[in-house]
Write a protein that holds these residues in place. Structure first.
Motif, PDB file in Angstrom:
ATOM      1  N   GLN A   1       0.732  -1.318  -0.070  1.00  0.00           N
ATOM      2  CA  GLN A   1      -0.060  -0.197  -0.132  1.00  0.00           C
ATOM      3  C   GLN A   1       0.926   1.427  -0.011  1.00  0.00           C
ATOM      4  OE1 GLN A   1      -1.952  -1.338   3.593  1.00  0.00           O
ATOM      5  NE2 GLN A   1      -3.874  -0.811   2.674  1.00  0.00           N
ATOM      6  N   ILE A   2       0.318   2.464  -0.534  1.00  0.00           N
ATOM      7  CA  ILE A   2       0.933   3.634  -0.225  1.00  0.00           C
ATOM      8  C   ILE A   2       0.809   4.054   1.367  1.00  0.00           C
ATOM      9  CG2 ILE A   2       1.069   6.066  -0.810  1.00  0.00           C
ATOM     10  CD1 ILE A   2      -0.543   5.312  -3.258  1.00  0.00           C
ATOM     11  N   ARG A   3       2.055   4.020   1.925  1.00  0.00           N
ATOM     12  CA  ARG A   3       1.941   4.450   3.310  1.00  0.00           C
ATOM     13  C   ARG A   3       2.844   5.790   3.625  1.00  0.00           C
ATOM     14  NH1 ARG A   3       0.829  -0.238   6.448  1.00  0.00           N
ATOM     15  NH2 ARG A   3       0.525  -2.075   5.310  1.00  0.00           N
ATOM     16  N   GLU A   4       2.296   6.379   4.539  1.00  0.00           N
ATOM     17  CA  GLU A   4       2.725   7.760   4.917  1.00  0.00           C
ATOM     18  C   GLU A   4       2.769   7.961   6.192  1.00  0.00           C
ATOM     19  OE1 GLU A   4       2.193  12.486   3.742  1.00  0.00           O
ATOM     20  OE2 GLU A   4       1.503  10.873   2.359  1.00  0.00           O
ATOM     21  N   ALA A   5       3.769   8.701   7.090  1.00  0.00           N
ATOM     22  CA  ALA A   5       3.653   9.063   8.422  1.00  0.00           C
ATOM     23  C   ALA A   5       4.224  10.393   8.694  1.00  0.00           C
ATOM     24  CB  ALA A   5       4.427   8.059   9.102  1.00  0.00           C
ATOM     25  N   LYS A   6       3.683  10.972   9.634  1.00  0.00           N
ATOM     26  CA  LYS A   6       4.432  12.380   9.697  1.00  0.00           C
ATOM     27  C   LYS A   6       4.609  12.518  11.328  1.00  0.00           C
ATOM     28  CE  LYS A   6       1.618  14.646   6.324  1.00  0.00           C
ATOM     29  NZ  LYS A   6       0.321  15.551   6.039  1.00  0.00           N
ATOM     30  N   ALA A   7       5.681  13.102  11.438  1.00  0.00           N
ATOM     31  CA  ALA A   7       6.323  13.357  13.011  1.00  0.00           C
ATOM     32  C   ALA A   7       6.578  14.621  13.168  1.00  0.00           C
ATOM     33  CB  ALA A   7       7.515  12.294  13.277  1.00  0.00           C
ATOM     34  N   TYR A   8       6.906  15.105  14.433  1.00  0.00           N
ATOM     35  CA  TYR A   8       7.161  16.578  14.761  1.00  0.00           C
ATOM     36  C   TYR A   8       8.170  16.514  16.113  1.00  0.00           C
ATOM     37  CZ  TYR A   8       5.807  20.597  17.367  1.00  0.00           C
ATOM     38  OH  TYR A   8       5.654  21.992  18.027  1.00  0.00           O
ATOM     39  N   GLY A   9       8.812  17.493  16.476  1.00  0.00           N
ATOM     40  CA  GLY A   9       9.600  17.671  17.731  1.00  0.00           C
ATOM     41  C   GLY A   9      10.050  19.165  17.668  1.00  0.00           C
ATOM     42  N   ILE A  10      10.676  19.380  18.879  1.00  0.00           N
ATOM     43  CA  ILE A  10      10.862  20.806  19.367  1.00  0.00           C
ATOM     44  C   ILE A  10      12.379  20.588  19.884  1.00  0.00           C
ATOM     45  CG2 ILE A  10      10.545  22.861  20.613  1.00  0.00           C
ATOM     46  CD1 ILE A  10       7.619  22.272  20.136  1.00  0.00           C
ATOM     47  N   ILE A  11      13.095  21.816  19.668  1.00  0.00           N
ATOM     48  CA  ILE A  11      14.409  21.847  20.483  1.00  0.00           C
ATOM     49  C   ILE A  11      14.234  23.117  20.886  1.00  0.00           C
ATOM     50  CG2 ILE A  11      15.898  22.429  18.599  1.00  0.00           C
ATOM     51  CD1 ILE A  11      18.119  21.128  20.335  1.00  0.00           C
TER      52      ILE A  11
ATOM     53  N   ALA B   1      20.330  15.816   7.455  1.00  0.00           N
ATOM     54  CA  ALA B   1      20.833  14.682   8.495  1.00  0.00           C
ATOM     55  C   ALA B   1      19.309  13.813   8.856  1.00  0.00           C
ATOM     56  CB  ALA B   1      21.231  15.106  10.041  1.00  0.00           C
ATOM     57  N   GLY B   2      18.170  14.523   8.815  1.00  0.00           N
ATOM     58  CA  GLY B   2      17.035  13.990   9.317  1.00  0.00           C
ATOM     59  C   GLY B   2      16.512  13.039   7.781  1.00  0.00           C
TER      60      GLY B   2
ATOM     61  N   ALA C   1      12.858  12.914  12.520  1.00  0.00           N
ATOM     62  CA  ALA C   1      12.730  14.014  13.608  1.00  0.00           C
ATOM     63  C   ALA C   1      13.744  14.220  14.495  1.00  0.00           C
ATOM     64  CB  ALA C   1      11.469  14.073  14.133  1.00  0.00           C
ATOM     65  N   SER C   2      13.925  12.948  15.029  1.00  0.00           N
ATOM     66  CA  SER C   2      14.887  12.623  16.381  1.00  0.00           C
ATOM     67  C   SER C   2      16.394  13.193  15.848  1.00  0.00           C
ATOM     68  CB  SER C   2      14.704  11.435  16.793  1.00  0.00           C
ATOM     69  OG  SER C   2      13.742  11.061  17.212  1.00  0.00           O
ATOM     70  N   ILE C   3      16.859  12.798  14.651  1.00  0.00           N
ATOM     71  CA  ILE C   3      18.184  12.891  14.226  1.00  0.00           C
ATOM     72  C   ILE C   3      18.426  14.329  13.894  1.00  0.00           C
ATOM     73  CG2 ILE C   3      20.038  12.347  12.465  1.00  0.00           C
ATOM     74  CD1 ILE C   3      19.650  10.330  14.888  1.00  0.00           C
ATOM     75  N   ALA C   4      17.304  15.080  12.988  1.00  0.00           N
ATOM     76  CA  ALA C   4      17.363  16.466  12.888  1.00  0.00           C
ATOM     77  C   ALA C   4      17.505  17.237  14.063  1.00  0.00           C
ATOM     78  CB  ALA C   4      16.089  16.889  12.019  1.00  0.00           C
ATOM     79  N   LEU C   5      16.871  16.815  15.079  1.00  0.00           N
ATOM     80  CA  LEU C   5      16.779  17.713  16.634  1.00  0.00           C
ATOM     81  C   LEU C   5      18.425  17.397  17.266  1.00  0.00           C
ATOM     82  CD1 LEU C   5      13.161  16.953  17.825  1.00  0.00           C
ATOM     83  CD2 LEU C   5      14.178  19.138  17.340  1.00  0.00           C
ATOM     84  N   LEU C   6      18.859  16.065  16.999  1.00  0.00           N
ATOM     85  CA  LEU C   6      20.103  15.786  17.666  1.00  0.00           C
ATOM     86  C   LEU C   6      20.987  16.367  16.830  1.00  0.00           C
ATOM     87  CD1 LEU C   6      19.678  12.104  18.448  1.00  0.00           C
ATOM     88  CD2 LEU C   6      20.004  14.025  20.034  1.00  0.00           C
TER      89      LEU C   6
END
Length: 151
Positions: A24-34, A61-62, A117-122
């Motif tokens: 199937q076509i699968r998509e996910a969106k995530a979020y984070g803040i620093i 990086a993300g 998201a995690s690696i972009a923030l790190l």
């Protein structure tokens, strides 16, 4: 009570077999803040940090992290990712990161979106650590996941 799919009957780790699932076509969106000090935000705006363009490097990086998620998380499947978007935006208190990952496959891309998201923030943390000792990463959250049948 629902059973954990990644634990076998013997209690050992188990990679789930998704071979019989329909792609199937699968998509996910995530979020984070620093959260950052005001001076750090100014330095990012002015592109004045010694390590370079913080937001662009964090976005790259993300993207790289999403593509390598199965190398980082032992029971994740390797996926044919068709799209990764990572957007880092300055906000009043720091930087917010929004990610979107898409694939055509038999399992979802939630872990890839969260990893991006995690690696972009790190990465932001790493690039700013010399000037900001009070940074806080928070609210890494899956915002949405969808699956759509192929037409």
């Amino acid at each position: 009570m629902e059973e954990f799919s990644h634990i076998g009957k013997d209690g050992k780790a188990n990679m789930v077999d998704v071979g019989n699932k329909t792609p199937q076509i699968r998509e996910a969106k995530a979020y984070g803040i620093i959260k950052l000090e005001p001076r750090t935000i100014e330095l990012i705006q002015e592109n004045a940090l010694k390590k370079g363009d913080v937001l662009t490097i964090a976005e790259i990086a993300g993207i790289q992290a999403a593509k390598r998620t199965s190398d980082l998380i032992p029971l994740c499947h390797t996926l044919q990712i068709t799209k990764v978007d990572v957007k880092c935006d300055l906000i009043k208190t720091g930087v917010q990161v929004n990610t979107r990952v898409k694939c055509i496959g038999q399992t979802g891309v939630e872990m890839e979106a969260l990893t991006a998201a995690s690696i972009a923030l790190l990465t932001i943390y790493d690039m700013c650590k010399a000037v900001d000792k009070s940074m806080t990463i928070s609210n890494i959250t899956l915002k949405e996941k969808t699956k759509t049948d192929l037409k």
